[in-house]
Scaffold this motif. Structure first.
Motif, PDB file in Angstrom:
ATOM      1  N   GLU A  80       8.265  -6.495  28.896  1.00  0.00           N
ATOM      2  CA  GLU A  80       9.042  -7.361  29.776  1.00  0.00           C
ATOM      3  C   GLU A  80       8.168  -8.526  30.208  1.00  0.00           C
ATOM      4  OE1 GLU A  80      12.445  -5.310  32.496  1.00  0.00           O
ATOM      5  OE2 GLU A  80      10.397  -5.052  33.174  1.00  0.00           O
ATOM      6  N   ILE A  81       8.731  -9.733  30.140  1.00  0.00           N
ATOM      7  CA  ILE A  81       8.034 -10.925  30.643  1.00  0.00           C
ATOM      8  C   ILE A  81       8.981 -11.585  31.634  1.00  0.00           C
ATOM      9  CG2 ILE A  81       7.102 -13.197  30.030  1.00  0.00           C
ATOM     10  CD1 ILE A  81       6.389 -11.980  27.280  1.00  0.00           C
ATOM     11  N   LEU A  82       8.454 -11.910  32.819  1.00  0.00           N
ATOM     12  CA  LEU A  82       9.314 -12.384  33.905  1.00  0.00           C
ATOM     13  C   LEU A  82       9.180 -13.873  34.199  1.00  0.00           C
ATOM     14  CD1 LEU A  82       8.553  -9.399  36.307  1.00  0.00           C
ATOM     15  CD2 LEU A  82      10.450  -9.612  34.712  1.00  0.00           C
ATOM     16  N   ASN A  83       8.281 -14.574  33.497  1.00  0.00           N
ATOM     17  CA  ASN A  83       8.078 -16.007  33.786  1.00  0.00           C
ATOM     18  C   ASN A  83       8.082 -16.817  32.495  1.00  0.00           C
ATOM     19  OD1 ASN A  83       5.719 -14.938  32.804  1.00  0.00           O
ATOM     20  ND2 ASN A  83       4.385 -16.047  34.199  1.00  0.00           N
ATOM     21  N   LEU A  84       9.117 -16.606  31.678  1.00  0.00           N
ATOM     22  CA  LEU A  84       9.163 -17.184  30.334  1.00  0.00           C
ATOM     23  C   LEU A  84       9.291 -18.717  30.328  1.00  0.00           C
ATOM     24  CD1 LEU A  84       9.203 -16.322  27.330  1.00  0.00           C
ATOM     25  CD2 LEU A  84      11.680 -16.291  27.482  1.00  0.00           C
ATOM     26  N   ASP A  85      10.182 -19.278  31.157  1.00  0.00           N
ATOM     27  CA  ASP A  85      10.428 -20.725  31.224  1.00  0.00           C
ATOM     28  C   ASP A  85      10.890 -21.313  29.896  1.00  0.00           C
ATOM     29  OD1 ASP A  85      10.666 -23.078  32.644  1.00  0.00           O
ATOM     30  OD2 ASP A  85       8.621 -23.736  32.239  1.00  0.00           O
ATOM     31  N   MET A  86      11.947 -20.718  29.330  1.00  0.00           N
ATOM     32  CA  MET A  86      12.562 -21.208  28.085  1.00  0.00           C
ATOM     33  C   MET A  86      13.737 -22.104  28.439  1.00  0.00           C
ATOM     34  SD  MET A  86      14.057 -18.789  25.036  1.00  0.00           S
ATOM     35  CE  MET A  86      14.452 -19.452  23.427  1.00  0.00           C
ATOM     36  N   LYS A  87      13.801 -23.272  27.774  1.00  0.00           N
ATOM     37  CA  LYS A  87      14.848 -24.257  28.064  1.00  0.00           C
ATOM     38  C   LYS A  87      15.545 -24.670  26.770  1.00  0.00           C
ATOM     39  CE  LYS A  87      12.401 -26.297  31.999  1.00  0.00           C
ATOM     40  NZ  LYS A  87      11.019 -25.835  31.925  1.00  0.00           N
ATOM     41  N   PRO A  88      16.728 -25.288  26.866  1.00  0.00           N
ATOM     42  CA  PRO A  88      17.406 -25.754  25.652  1.00  0.00           C
ATOM     43  C   PRO A  88      16.485 -26.646  24.820  1.00  0.00           C
ATOM     44  CG  PRO A  88      18.906 -25.885  27.501  1.00  0.00           C
ATOM     45  CD  PRO A  88      17.551 -25.509  28.056  1.00  0.00           C
ATOM     46  N   GLY A  89      16.462 -26.394  23.519  1.00  0.00           N
ATOM     47  CA  GLY A  89      15.562 -27.113  22.625  1.00  0.00           C
ATOM     48  C   GLY A  89      14.334 -26.293  22.260  1.00  0.00           C
ATOM     49  N   ASN A  90      14.026 -25.251  23.065  1.00  0.00           N
ATOM     50  CA  ASN A  90      12.881 -24.379  22.776  1.00  0.00           C
ATOM     51  C   ASN A  90      13.237 -23.331  21.724  1.00  0.00           C
ATOM     52  OD1 ASN A  90      11.712 -24.113  26.237  1.00  0.00           O
ATOM     53  ND2 ASN A  90      11.357 -25.700  24.742  1.00  0.00           N
ATOM     54  N   THR A  91      12.242 -22.984  20.922  1.00  0.00           N
ATOM     55  CA  THR A  91      12.398 -21.899  19.954  1.00  0.00           C
ATOM     56  C   THR A  91      11.352 -20.838  20.224  1.00  0.00           C
ATOM     57  OG1 THR A  91      13.251 -23.405  18.259  1.00  0.00           O
ATOM     58  CG2 THR A  91      12.415 -21.286  17.492  1.00  0.00           C
ATOM     59  N   LEU A  92      11.824 -19.616  20.318  1.00  0.00           N
ATOM     60  CA  LEU A  92      10.962 -18.472  20.532  1.00  0.00           C
ATOM     61  C   LEU A  92      10.716 -17.818  19.178  1.00  0.00           C
ATOM     62  CD1 LEU A  92       9.836 -16.615  22.824  1.00  0.00           C
ATOM     63  CD2 LEU A  92      12.003 -15.410  22.708  1.00  0.00           C
TER      64      LEU A  92
END
Length: 128
Positions: A4-16
């Motif tokens: 579990e990661i609680l501070n990912l900060d992924m936004k539109p345009g990002n690729t994981l």
């Protein structure tokens, strides 16, 4: 093991980019993106016993309508890499063979803080 990661900060345009090894004896695993475990924008759940990829979302701990994709192009015991792209209106997952799975951003999230990886998937690398 579960992650579990609680501070990912992924936004539109990002690729994981998630790379890992699928357990040889698993029935499945899931990659979950959202605000927390009770509110998920995207639940990606390959199920080997059903030969299907189930995608869904969760709101206040209640599952919503699931989307089923029968293109299961990977198998137990193999090492895979998934590319999960967040767009403003949907999520796009690129599977190892190039096939793409789309799922709507039903909650309209503009930021994803939470990710969990559960079940028979051992993460090797992770990059946002």
């Amino acid at each position: 093991g579960n992650i579990e990661i609680l501070n990912l900060d992924m936004k539109p345009g990002n690729t994981l980019k998630v790379k890992g090894k699928i357990s040889p004896d698993t029935v499945g695993f899931s990659i979950n993106l959202g605000c927390n475990s009770r509110d998920l924008a995207f639940h990606f759940n390959p199920r080997f016993n059903e030969s299907v990829i189930v995608c869904n979302s969760k709101c206040s701990d209640s599952w919503q309508t699931e989307h089923r994709d029968h293109h299961l192009s990977f198998f137990r015991g193999c090492t895979v890499k998934f590319f999960i792209e967040m767009l403003s209106d949907k999520f796009r997952v690129k599977l190892p063979d190039g096939h793409e799975v789309y799922f709507p951003n039903r909650h309209g999230y503009c930021k994803i803080n939470y990710i969990s990886i559960l079940g028979g998937f051992k993460m090797i690398s992770f990059k946002l």
